[in-house]
Motif scaffolding. Structure first.
Motif, PDB file in Angstrom:
ATOM      1  N   HIS A 149       0.833  -1.207   0.000  1.00 59.71           N
ATOM      2  CA  HIS A 149       0.000   0.000   0.000  1.00 59.71           C
ATOM      3  C   HIS A 149       0.869   1.259   0.000  1.00 59.71           C
ATOM      4  O   HIS A 149       0.632   2.188  -0.783  1.00 59.71           O
ATOM      5  N   LEU A 150       1.879   1.271   0.875  1.00 58.34           N
ATOM      6  CA  LEU A 150       2.740   2.457   0.961  1.00 58.34           C
ATOM      7  C   LEU A 150       3.547   2.646  -0.314  1.00 58.34           C
ATOM      8  O   LEU A 150       3.772   3.775  -0.761  1.00 58.34           O
ATOM      9  N   GLU A 151       3.972   1.537  -0.916  1.00 60.37           N
ATOM     10  CA  GLU A 151       4.682   1.625  -2.208  1.00 60.37           C
ATOM     11  C   GLU A 151       3.756   2.217  -3.262  1.00 60.37           C
ATOM     12  O   GLU A 151       4.143   3.085  -4.040  1.00 60.37           O
ATOM     13  N   GLY A 152       2.515   1.766  -3.224  1.00 60.62           N
ATOM     14  CA  GLY A 152       1.512   2.247  -4.178  1.00 60.62           C
ATOM     15  C   GLY A 152       1.268   3.749  -4.052  1.00 60.62           C
ATOM     16  O   GLY A 152       0.906   4.420  -5.027  1.00 60.62           O
ATOM     17  N   LEU A 153       1.464   4.279  -2.846  1.00 63.49           N
ATOM     18  CA  LEU A 153       1.267   5.719  -2.634  1.00 63.49           C
ATOM     19  C   LEU A 153       2.473   6.526  -3.118  1.00 63.49           C
ATOM     20  O   LEU A 153       2.454   7.756  -3.068  1.00 63.49           O
ATOM     21  N   GLY A 154       3.521   5.826  -3.536  1.00 61.17           N
ATOM     22  CA  GLY A 154       4.697   6.533  -4.045  1.00 61.17           C
ATOM     23  C   GLY A 154       5.801   6.699  -3.015  1.00 61.17           C
ATOM     24  O   GLY A 154       6.545   7.679  -3.040  1.00 61.17           O
ATOM     25  N   ASN A 155       5.911   5.749  -2.103  1.00 63.47           N
ATOM     26  CA  ASN A 155       6.993   5.769  -1.124  1.00 63.47           C
ATOM     27  C   ASN A 155       8.013   4.678  -1.457  1.00 63.47           C
ATOM     28  O   ASN A 155       7.672   3.663  -2.081  1.00 63.47           O
ATOM     29  N   GLU A 156       9.250   4.884  -1.012  1.00 67.20           N
ATOM     30  CA  GLU A 156      10.249   3.820  -1.116  1.00 67.20           C
ATOM     31  C   GLU A 156      10.221   3.080   0.216  1.00 67.20           C
ATOM     32  O   GLU A 156      10.456   3.684   1.269  1.00 67.20           O
ATOM     33  N   VAL A 157       9.903   1.804   0.177  1.00 64.84           N
ATOM     34  CA  VAL A 157       9.696   1.067   1.430  1.00 64.84           C
ATOM     35  C   VAL A 157      10.633  -0.141   1.476  1.00 64.84           C
ATOM     36  O   VAL A 157      10.699  -0.909   0.508  1.00 64.84           O
ATOM     37  N   TRP A 158      11.322  -0.320   2.603  1.00 59.74           N
ATOM     38  CA  TRP A 158      12.226  -1.466   2.741  1.00 59.74           C
ATOM     39  C   TRP A 158      11.958  -2.250   4.005  1.00 59.74           C
ATOM     40  O   TRP A 158      11.849  -1.682   5.083  1.00 59.74           O
ATOM     41  N   GLU A 159      11.881  -3.552   3.841  1.00 62.74           N
ATOM     42  CA  GLU A 159      11.841  -4.444   4.996  1.00 62.74           C
ATOM     43  C   GLU A 159      13.269  -4.538   5.508  1.00 62.74           C
ATOM     44  O   GLU A 159      14.210  -4.661   4.705  1.00 62.74           O
ATOM     45  N   THR A 160      13.457  -4.519   6.840  1.00 64.50           N
ATOM     46  CA  THR A 160      14.826  -4.519   7.356  1.00 64.50           C
ATOM     47  C   THR A 160      15.189  -5.795   8.099  1.00 64.50           C
ATOM     48  O   THR A 160      16.350  -6.024   8.417  1.00 64.50           O
ATOM     49  N   ASP A 161      14.218  -6.634   8.408  1.00 69.70           N
ATOM     50  CA  ASP A 161      14.529  -7.956   8.935  1.00 69.70           C
ATOM     51  C   ASP A 161      15.085  -8.743   7.753  1.00 69.70           C
ATOM     52  O   ASP A 161      14.521  -8.674   6.646  1.00 69.70           O
ATOM     53  N   LEU A 162      16.183  -9.469   7.944  1.00 71.43           N
ATOM     54  CA  LEU A 162      16.826 -10.118   6.808  1.00 71.43           C
ATOM     55  C   LEU A 162      15.853 -11.048   6.066  1.00 71.43           C
ATOM     56  O   LEU A 162      15.734 -10.989   4.842  1.00 71.43           O
ATOM     57  N   GLY A 163      15.164 -11.908   6.828  1.00 68.57           N
ATOM     58  CA  GLY A 163      14.232 -12.845   6.191  1.00 68.57           C
ATOM     59  C   GLY A 163      13.149 -12.114   5.410  1.00 68.57           C
ATOM     60  O   GLY A 163      12.804 -12.468   4.284  1.00 68.57           O
ATOM     61  N   GLU A 164      12.645 -11.071   6.022  1.00 74.37           N
ATOM     62  CA  GLU A 164      11.557 -10.317   5.396  1.00 74.37           C
ATOM     63  C   GLU A 164      12.058  -9.558   4.163  1.00 74.37           C
ATOM     64  O   GLU A 164      11.349  -9.439   3.156  1.00 74.37           O
TER      65      GLU A 164
ATOM     66  N   ALA B  63      11.784 -16.587   5.594  1.00 75.85           N
ATOM     67  CA  ALA B  63      12.476 -17.138   4.426  1.00 75.85           C
ATOM     68  C   ALA B  63      12.926 -18.576   4.674  1.00 75.85           C
ATOM     69  O   ALA B  63      13.921 -19.030   4.108  1.00 75.85           O
ATOM     70  N   LEU B  64      12.176 -19.284   5.497  1.00 69.89           N
ATOM     71  CA  LEU B  64      12.512 -20.673   5.841  1.00 69.89           C
ATOM     72  C   LEU B  64      12.675 -21.546   4.596  1.00 69.89           C
ATOM     73  O   LEU B  64      13.431 -22.507   4.592  1.00 69.89           O
ATOM     74  N   HIS B  65      11.960 -21.201   3.538  1.00 71.57           N
ATOM     75  CA  HIS B  65      11.979 -22.041   2.335  1.00 71.57           C
ATOM     76  C   HIS B  65      13.170 -21.752   1.424  1.00 71.57           C
ATOM     77  O   HIS B  65      13.355 -22.447   0.434  1.00 71.57           O
ATOM     78  N   MET B  66      13.976 -20.726   1.747  1.00 73.46           N
ATOM     79  CA  MET B  66      15.106 -20.407   0.864  1.00 73.46           C
ATOM     80  C   MET B  66      16.402 -21.009   1.400  1.00 73.46           C
ATOM     81  O   MET B  66      16.681 -20.943   2.597  1.00 73.46           O
ATOM     82  N   THR B  67      17.215 -21.544   0.512  1.00 74.99           N
ATOM     83  CA  THR B  67      18.536 -22.032   0.916  1.00 74.99           C
ATOM     84  C   THR B  67      19.528 -20.886   0.764  1.00 74.99           C
ATOM     85  O   THR B  67      19.220 -19.860   0.142  1.00 74.99           O
ATOM     86  N   ARG B  68      20.750 -21.079   1.263  1.00 72.66           N
ATOM     87  CA  ARG B  68      21.712 -19.972   1.139  1.00 72.66           C
ATOM     88  C   ARG B  68      22.099 -19.767  -0.319  1.00 72.66           C
ATOM     89  O   ARG B  68      22.430 -18.658  -0.736  1.00 72.66           O
ATOM     90  N   GLU B  69      22.028 -20.843  -1.125  1.00 74.24           N
ATOM     91  CA  GLU B  69      22.298 -20.689  -2.561  1.00 74.24           C
ATOM     92  C   GLU B  69      21.224 -19.796  -3.202  1.00 74.24           C
ATOM     93  O   GLU B  69      21.522 -18.931  -4.031  1.00 74.24           O
ATOM     94  N   ASP B  70      19.955 -20.025  -2.789  1.00 75.18           N
ATOM     95  CA  ASP B  70      18.857 -19.179  -3.299  1.00 75.18           C
ATOM     96  C   ASP B  70      19.104 -17.727  -2.917  1.00 75.18           C
ATOM     97  O   ASP B  70      18.886 -16.815  -3.711  1.00 75.18           O
TER      98      ASP B  70
END
Lengths: 307, 385
Positions: free
Chosen positions: B103-118, B135-142
């Protein structure tokens, strides 16, 4: 899924009305095992099989069929399967070996009870099915009606105590029926009454817990105690066979998601087989679902290893 | 690597570690029991506790809002943020529940998740696969591939975990320093004092809530507990049952930053934010609180322990649930936030194995709740057909 559920319900209700069983098979399937055992017809204390072990060979074959049809994915095949015709045709072909095994398991349970001085009657073709499958599928209204009929049928024949042989029946009778109907008879499990004297197998085994016995009925130690009593060595691992880690065979979703049910079984077998190549189960659904997926491991029922 | 293998690796780490934590810090187990009792009280009297929490928030200089649904929550936060801003978010399932980032991106903001998994989920355009390990489903290669493709990072496929984490940390450091607004969730909100407690290990939540001049917290109503003490307890219980105890950071925020160093006159802001906005989210929670069968779901502290003891989740992954909520609690939370229809399909896949109930810190009868959801869903489905 909606279409398949509707069809599945239709098939189960029709089979219950016609044969008193959740699958379109004849009642004779349920009673053959008791031939020659001399069990009294009825009586105050009866063995209540709910035809669960007798149906395991059919459950095993029909789950494979549902999986190959891809019923859970819907579409034409699901519609056809739901009509029941093709199902019934395939249902009639369980493995002969499985049928013989299911009879032997029940006969063994009777002899283990007799060793404990417990004589039971049996209702033969008058024995009703518990309705556990209806409950597990979320068909609550159908289940409630069915439970009422079962209680009436048993109480009406003067039954004062039923001895169950499987966890699904024991669970619905003791934990679910009382929500819908008064249960006027005592319910006990064969595990409480059996007195085994020897082991039929001299192998180390890994126990696959029944979810219901272990986590819903407080019987995690009951079958372990019976194995210990005859000196069958158990290989335990707190992360594989612990009360909170022993997962499930996948059986309860075999009708709605047979592919996922198989994955659960395969993952379970992978962990159990690291402990032993001989796996002991205490439930006909576990027996059906784990043996369906077993490769290079032996899946045995508790009543097959106790003598 | 398949989902089943990723699950296996994660559960082989999580299960023993949680067991050791609970063995070493026995008092947390008794805190969990005490917490259940006070949380039951809050659920029984939810409206009053919401009112008390809002009044305490006002008293410490925060601005409380009550959002009845997801859309209202998006609008409230959208109005506070405006457009053209740089927004950093720490991990919040509640924010994900209402689709806040998009939603915030849609309003024209730059938004970043800061938790590594997120952040990994954001970069991949994915959905979280676990309530605390998205990000439980991602391997370190991913992850290496993703960081190369999306951030232009120079990392080989066999880069180790620490290298990958440092790439993300470098990328995010600049965002923190320039951010206009920080958005967090909360593990607990004390009704008596308006104190928010956030527990984490990365340090990203602490930066998110202290560096930008505006802090917005989006908090599910069920996070309210009676007192400051219970709020700390709730965050500690969440961390311990997630196997992460002691948590590296536990941040308590009661109002915007302030100082009283000049003549003991308290003024705001000081170094931290000058504004603290707290959006309390209902989105089905007060309906669930009145529901004789679903209310118990609101006791959940979202540790995610149940997922590692669930055979369906083990085999099916996050499709056992409804995004963003996965696993046994995922089905439960889907029922709370989207109603029985929203959780129905997932409920059909429940094996009722009961492992979830064995390990739940709040002793929630999760299989029973899912069985009731299933029964209602199937009942409606067959009646309407």
């Amino acid at each position: 899924m909606e279409e398949w559920l509707r069809g599945l319900r239709g098939m189960i209700l029709e089979s219950l009305a016609r044969h008193g069983l959740p699958f379109p098979v004849g009642r004779d399937v349920c009673t053959g095992w008791a031939e020659g055992l001399g069990l009294a017809r009825g009586g105050r204390r009866i063995l209540y099989t709910s035809c669960m072990y007798q149906l395991y060979p059919y459950v095993k074959s029909v789950t494979g069929l549902l999986e190959s049809l891809g019923v859970h994915r819907g579409g034409l095949r699901a519609r056809m399967a739901a009509r029941g015709g093709s199902l019934a045709r395939f249902l009639a072909r369980p493995s002969g070996r499985d049928v013989e095994r299911s009879k032997a398991i029940l006969r063994s349970i009777v002899s283990l009870l007799r060793r404990g001085g417990v004589e039971v009657g049996y209702l033969y073709e008058e024995e009703p099915y518990s309705g556990a499958l209806l409950y597990e599928l979320g068909l609550e209204d159908d289940f409630a009606r069915h439970a009422g009929m079962v209680v009436e049928a048993l109480a009406g024949r003067g039954v004062e105590e039923v001895v169950t042989v499987d966890p699904h029946t024991h669970h619905v009778l003791t934990r679910v029926y009382p929500n819908y109907v008064e249960v006027p008879f005592k319910v006990r499990s064969w595990l409480e009454l059996a007195k085994p004297t020897h082991a039929n197998r001299r192998v180390k085994v890994a126990v696959h817990d029944s979810c219901l016995y272990a986590r819903f009925l407080g019987m995690y130690h009951a079958y372990r105690g019976l194995l210990d009593a005859v000196g069958i060595e158990r290989v335990e691992d707190p992360y594989v066979t612990g009360k909170d880690t022993s997962m499930c065979c996948g059986g309860p979703i075999e009708a709605v998601a047979p592919d996922l049910s198989r994955s659960v079984a395969e993952l379970r077998l992978r962990r159990l087989s690291a402990l032993s190549r001989t796996i002991v189960v205490v439930c006909p659904i576990c027996l059906a679902n784990l043996s369906r997926a077993a490769v290079d491991v032996e899946v045995l029922d508790l009543a097959e290893v106790l003598g | 690597m398949s989902w089943a293998e990723a699950f296996q690796r994660a559960s082989e780490n999580a299960i023993p570690r949680t067991g050791m934590v609970l063995e070493a810090y026995r008092y947390v187990v008794s805190w969990a029991r005490e917490l259940r009792k006070v949380k039951e009280e809050v659920i029984r009297d939810l409206d009053r506790y919401v009112e008390e929490a809002m009044s305490s928030l006002r008293a410490v200089g925060a601005k409380p809002y009550l959002a009845r649904g997801a859309e209202e929550a998006r609008e409230i936060v959208g109005d506070i943020v405006g457009k053209g801003k740089l927004v950093v978010m720490s991990k919040s399932m509640t924010a994900a529940e209402v689709g806040l980032r998009q939603h915030l991106e849609g309003l024209g903001n730059e938004v970043w998740e800061t938790d590594l998994g997120e952040l990994l989920i954001q970069l991949a355009g994915d959905q979280p696969s676990h309530i605390i390990a998205p990000a439980l489903h991602m391997t370190r290669e991913d992850v290496a591939r993703l960081l190369r493709e999306r951030l232009g990072a120079d990392v080989p496929d066999d880069a180790d975990h620490a290298t990958l984490a440092s790439v993300a940390a470098r990328f995010l450091r600049d965002k923190f320093l320039r951010a206009d607004v920080g958005i967090t969730g909360a593990n607990a909100l004390a009704a008596d004092s308006g104190a928010l407690v956030v527990v984490e290990n990365e340090g990203n939540a602490r930066l998110t809530m202290t560096l930008p001049r505006v802090h917005i917290a989006i908090v599910g109503m069920e996070k309210i507990v009676p007192t400051f003490q219970h709020a700390v307890m709730q965050a500690a219980v969440q961390a311990a049952y997630a196997g992460l105890f002691p948590p590296t950071y536990m941040s308590i925020t009661a109002g915007p930053s302030s100082t009283s160093d000049i003549e003991r006159k308290r003024v705001s802001p000081a170094q931290g934010p000058g504004e603290l906005h707290v959006v309390l989210l209902d989105n089905g929670r007060s309906r669930a609180a009145r529901d004789k069968e679903l209310w118990e779901a609101l006791l959940c502290v979202r540790c995610g322990r149940c997922a590692f003891h669930c055979p369906t989740y083990m085999a099916a992954g996050p499709r056992f649930g409804a995004a963003p909520y996965a696993g046994p609690v995922g089905v439960m939370w889907a029922a709370v936030t989207r109603g029985v229809e929203g959780a129905g399909n997932a409920s059909l896949l429940c094996l009722h194995s009961g492992g979830c109930r064995e390990v739940c810190p709040m002793d929630i009868d999760i299989p029973r709740i899912i069985q009731r959801v299933k029964s209602r869903y199937v009942g409606r489905l067959l009646r309407t057909g």
